[in-house]
Design a protein around this motif. Sequence first.
Motif, PDB file in Angstrom:
ATOM      1  N   ASP A  66     -11.236  22.120  18.321  1.00 17.99           N
ATOM      2  CA  ASP A  66     -10.076  22.410  17.473  1.00 17.99           C
ATOM      3  C   ASP A  66     -10.460  23.137  16.180  1.00 17.99           C
ATOM      4  O   ASP A  66      -9.579  23.458  15.376  1.00 17.99           O
ATOM      5  CB  ASP A  66      -9.290  21.124  17.178  1.00 17.99           C
ATOM      6  CG  ASP A  66     -10.166  20.067  16.518  1.00 17.99           C
ATOM      7  OD1 ASP A  66     -11.411  20.131  16.686  1.00 17.99           O
ATOM      8  OD2 ASP A  66      -9.608  19.189  15.833  1.00 17.99           O
ATOM      9  N   VAL A  67     -11.747  23.407  15.987  1.00 13.06           N
ATOM     10  CA  VAL A  67     -12.150  24.199  14.822  1.00 13.06           C
ATOM     11  C   VAL A  67     -12.061  25.676  15.190  1.00 13.06           C
ATOM     12  O   VAL A  67     -12.655  26.120  16.179  1.00 13.06           O
ATOM     13  CB  VAL A  67     -13.597  23.859  14.377  1.00 13.06           C
ATOM     14  CG1 VAL A  67     -14.060  24.809  13.278  1.00 13.06           C
ATOM     15  CG2 VAL A  67     -13.683  22.419  13.898  1.00 13.06           C
TER      16      VAL A  67
ATOM     17  N   MET B  66     -18.858  31.013   2.400  1.00 10.67           N
ATOM     18  CA  MET B  66     -18.976  29.879   1.492  1.00 10.67           C
ATOM     19  C   MET B  66     -18.927  28.602   2.335  1.00 10.67           C
ATOM     20  O   MET B  66     -17.874  28.248   2.870  1.00 10.67           O
ATOM     21  CB  MET B  66     -17.824  29.842   0.473  1.00 10.67           C
ATOM     22  CG  MET B  66     -17.986  28.692  -0.537  1.00 10.67           C
ATOM     23  SD  MET B  66     -16.519  28.435  -1.558  1.00 10.67           S
ATOM     24  CE  MET B  66     -16.381  30.050  -2.288  1.00 10.67           C
ATOM     25  N   PRO B  67     -20.088  27.935   2.502  1.00  8.24           N
ATOM     26  CA  PRO B  67     -20.091  26.723   3.323  1.00  8.24           C
ATOM     27  C   PRO B  67     -19.278  25.627   2.647  1.00  8.24           C
ATOM     28  O   PRO B  67     -18.999  25.697   1.452  1.00  8.24           O
ATOM     29  CB  PRO B  67     -21.574  26.333   3.385  1.00  8.24           C
ATOM     30  CG  PRO B  67     -22.344  27.497   2.844  1.00  8.24           C
ATOM     31  CD  PRO B  67     -21.400  28.230   1.932  1.00  8.24           C
ATOM     32  N   GLN B  68     -18.914  24.620   3.433  1.00 10.60           N
ATOM     33  CA  GLN B  68     -18.240  23.463   2.845  1.00 10.60           C
ATOM     34  C   GLN B  68     -19.242  22.668   2.015  1.00 10.60           C
ATOM     35  O   GLN B  68     -20.390  22.479   2.424  1.00 10.60           O
ATOM     36  CB  GLN B  68     -17.664  22.572   3.946  1.00 10.60           C
ATOM     37  CG  GLN B  68     -16.507  23.213   4.693  1.00 10.60           C
ATOM     38  CD  GLN B  68     -15.809  22.215   5.617  1.00 10.60           C
ATOM     39  OE1 GLN B  68     -15.228  21.235   5.156  1.00 10.60           O
ATOM     40  NE2 GLN B  68     -15.875  22.470   6.909  1.00 10.60           N
ATOM     41  N   ARG B  69     -18.789  22.211   0.880  1.00 11.21           N
ATOM     42  CA  ARG B  69     -19.661  21.400   0.028  1.00 11.21           C
ATOM     43  C   ARG B  69     -19.975  20.078   0.725  1.00 11.21           C
ATOM     44  O   ARG B  69     -19.053  19.381   1.171  1.00 11.21           O
ATOM     45  CB  ARG B  69     -18.943  21.134  -1.300  1.00 11.21           C
ATOM     46  CG  ARG B  69     -19.762  20.317  -2.276  1.00 11.21           C
ATOM     47  CD  ARG B  69     -19.035  20.206  -3.592  1.00 11.21           C
ATOM     48  NE  ARG B  69     -19.779  19.415  -4.545  1.00 11.21           N
ATOM     49  CZ  ARG B  69     -19.669  19.549  -5.874  1.00 11.21           C
ATOM     50  NH1 ARG B  69     -18.830  20.429  -6.367  1.00 11.21           N
ATOM     51  NH2 ARG B  69     -20.377  18.802  -6.681  1.00 11.21           N
ATOM     52  N   PRO B  70     -21.270  19.743   0.837  1.00  4.62           N
ATOM     53  CA  PRO B  70     -21.609  18.495   1.536  1.00  4.62           C
ATOM     54  C   PRO B  70     -20.999  17.284   0.830  1.00  4.62           C
ATOM     55  O   PRO B  70     -20.873  17.262  -0.397  1.00  4.62           O
ATOM     56  CB  PRO B  70     -23.142  18.449   1.463  1.00  4.62           C
ATOM     57  CG  PRO B  70     -23.566  19.860   1.216  1.00  4.62           C
ATOM     58  CD  PRO B  70     -22.459  20.485   0.415  1.00  4.62           C
ATOM     59  N   GLU B  71     -20.635  16.297   1.625  1.00  5.85           N
ATOM     60  CA  GLU B  71     -20.075  15.069   1.049  1.00  5.85           C
ATOM     61  C   GLU B  71     -21.146  14.330   0.258  1.00  5.85           C
ATOM     62  O   GLU B  71     -22.334  14.417   0.570  1.00  5.85           O
ATOM     63  CB  GLU B  71     -19.526  14.177   2.169  1.00  5.85           C
ATOM     64  CG  GLU B  71     -18.230  14.722   2.740  1.00  5.85           C
ATOM     65  CD  GLU B  71     -17.709  13.891   3.900  1.00  5.85           C
ATOM     66  OE1 GLU B  71     -18.038  12.694   3.957  1.00  5.85           O
ATOM     67  OE2 GLU B  71     -16.997  14.461   4.735  1.00  5.85           O
ATOM     68  N   GLY B  72     -20.705  13.615  -0.756  1.00  4.59           N
ATOM     69  CA  GLY B  72     -21.629  12.814  -1.553  1.00  4.59           C
ATOM     70  C   GLY B  72     -22.378  13.611  -2.601  1.00  4.59           C
ATOM     71  O   GLY B  72     -23.378  13.146  -3.142  1.00  4.59           O
ATOM     72  N   THR B  73     -21.906  14.837  -2.876  1.00  4.62           N
ATOM     73  CA  THR B  73     -22.602  15.670  -3.874  1.00  4.62           C
ATOM     74  C   THR B  73     -21.757  15.851  -5.134  1.00  4.62           C
ATOM     75  O   THR B  73     -22.024  16.737  -5.943  1.00  4.62           O
ATOM     76  CB  THR B  73     -22.936  17.059  -3.296  1.00  4.62           C
ATOM     77  OG1 THR B  73     -21.707  17.697  -2.897  1.00  4.62           O
ATOM     78  CG2 THR B  73     -23.860  16.957  -2.101  1.00  4.62           C
ATOM     79  N   GLU B  74     -20.748  14.991  -5.290  1.00  7.49           N
ATOM     80  CA  GLU B  74     -19.800  15.147  -6.399  1.00  7.49           C
ATOM     81  C   GLU B  74     -20.481  15.125  -7.767  1.00  7.49           C
ATOM     82  O   GLU B  74     -20.032  15.762  -8.706  1.00  7.49           O
ATOM     83  CB  GLU B  74     -18.723  14.057  -6.345  1.00  7.49           C
ATOM     84  CG  GLU B  74     -17.773  14.164  -5.149  1.00  7.49           C
ATOM     85  CD  GLU B  74     -18.417  13.748  -3.831  1.00  7.49           C
ATOM     86  OE1 GLU B  74     -19.473  13.074  -3.854  1.00  7.49           O
ATOM     87  OE2 GLU B  74     -17.884  14.120  -2.762  1.00  7.49           O
TER      88      GLU B  74
ATOM     89  N   ARG C 244     -13.592  25.794   5.804  1.00  6.69           N
ATOM     90  CA  ARG C 244     -12.750  24.648   5.470  1.00  6.69           C
ATOM     91  C   ARG C 244     -12.703  23.724   6.684  1.00  6.69           C
ATOM     92  O   ARG C 244     -13.081  24.143   7.787  1.00  6.69           O
ATOM     93  CB  ARG C 244     -11.323  25.111   5.147  1.00  6.69           C
ATOM     94  CG  ARG C 244     -11.199  25.981   3.913  1.00  6.69           C
ATOM     95  CD  ARG C 244      -9.727  26.190   3.560  1.00  6.69           C
ATOM     96  NE  ARG C 244      -9.008  26.920   4.601  1.00  6.69           N
ATOM     97  CZ  ARG C 244      -8.823  28.231   4.596  1.00  6.69           C
ATOM     98  NH1 ARG C 244      -9.307  28.966   3.620  1.00  6.69           N
ATOM     99  NH2 ARG C 244      -8.151  28.809   5.562  1.00  6.69           N
ATOM    100  N   PRO C 245     -12.243  22.502   6.503  1.00  3.40           N
ATOM    101  CA  PRO C 245     -12.039  21.670   7.695  1.00  3.40           C
ATOM    102  C   PRO C 245     -11.122  22.430   8.657  1.00  3.40           C
ATOM    103  O   PRO C 245     -10.078  22.919   8.250  1.00  3.40           O
ATOM    104  CB  PRO C 245     -11.354  20.417   7.142  1.00  3.40           C
ATOM    105  CG  PRO C 245     -11.785  20.361   5.703  1.00  3.40           C
ATOM    106  CD  PRO C 245     -11.889  21.797   5.261  1.00  3.40           C
ATOM    107  N   GLY C 246     -11.549  22.586   9.900  1.00  2.00           N
ATOM    108  CA  GLY C 246     -10.729  23.296  10.870  1.00  2.00           C
ATOM    109  C   GLY C 246     -10.965  24.790  10.916  1.00  2.00           C
ATOM    110  O   GLY C 246     -10.366  25.496  11.731  1.00  2.00           O
ATOM    111  N   LEU C 247     -11.828  25.325  10.046  1.00  2.54           N
ATOM    112  CA  LEU C 247     -12.100  26.764  10.056  1.00  2.54           C
ATOM    113  C   LEU C 247     -13.571  27.023   9.754  1.00  2.54           C
ATOM    114  O   LEU C 247     -14.091  26.597   8.711  1.00  2.54           O
ATOM    115  CB  LEU C 247     -11.243  27.484   9.008  1.00  2.54           C
ATOM    116  CG  LEU C 247     -11.564  28.976   8.801  1.00  2.54           C
ATOM    117  CD1 LEU C 247     -11.308  29.774  10.074  1.00  2.54           C
ATOM    118  CD2 LEU C 247     -10.774  29.547   7.635  1.00  2.54           C
TER     119      LEU C 247
END
Length: 199
Positions: free
Chosen positions: A152-153, A169-177, A98-101
């Motif tokens: 800070d991560v 589980m990686p973060q879903r890349p932006e722009g892949t909605e 997640r953001p920050g983790l």
Amino acid sequence: MAHSHDDHHKVPADVALRVKALETALTRRGYINPDTLEAIIDTYEHKVGPQNGARVIARAWNDPDFKSRLLDNASSAVGELGFGGIIEGTDVTVVENRPGLHNMVVCTLCSCYPWALLGLPPGWYKSFAYRSRAVSEPRSVLAEFGVELSPDVEVRVWDSTAELRYLVMPQRPEGTEDQDEAALAQLVTRNGMIGTALL
Ligand code: FE
């Protein structure tokens, strides 16, 4: 998939000969069945690999209900896609970036790895350097893989065992909605699911 940490194991000719001799001896004595052996090798060479884990992650990104089942009980949830069980028979836990983790996985003892979802582990995963340093200096190890995290991560390192193996589980890349599951699965890499790469 070429990068500095990839393994390129070559089996020395004398080792291959010894393996063949052992296989022959065990077959003659009736301890192993060559057809069964072939089936196992075929499974690991062709059927089991990171593409399985990628399908699981893509499904989770696209289906919030599946995602909560996956984070709650991955061993059971991956069964919905037909993975796990027979090949492995051990528990798998999915940890979410997640953001920050940021999560990364190691087996400090040997090379425990979620085979049913990722196939066979890469050589570096089994190396003493990775196994020891992933815990003591995870940020340096990540930097060597090209993963630069801001201070800070938080980095969490998960130690896989024979009984419990972890998958990131990686973060879903932006722009892949707008992308469907098949397209999303193409974005998920093996190292992304070990936590030694970002997508
Ligand atoms: Fe292990």
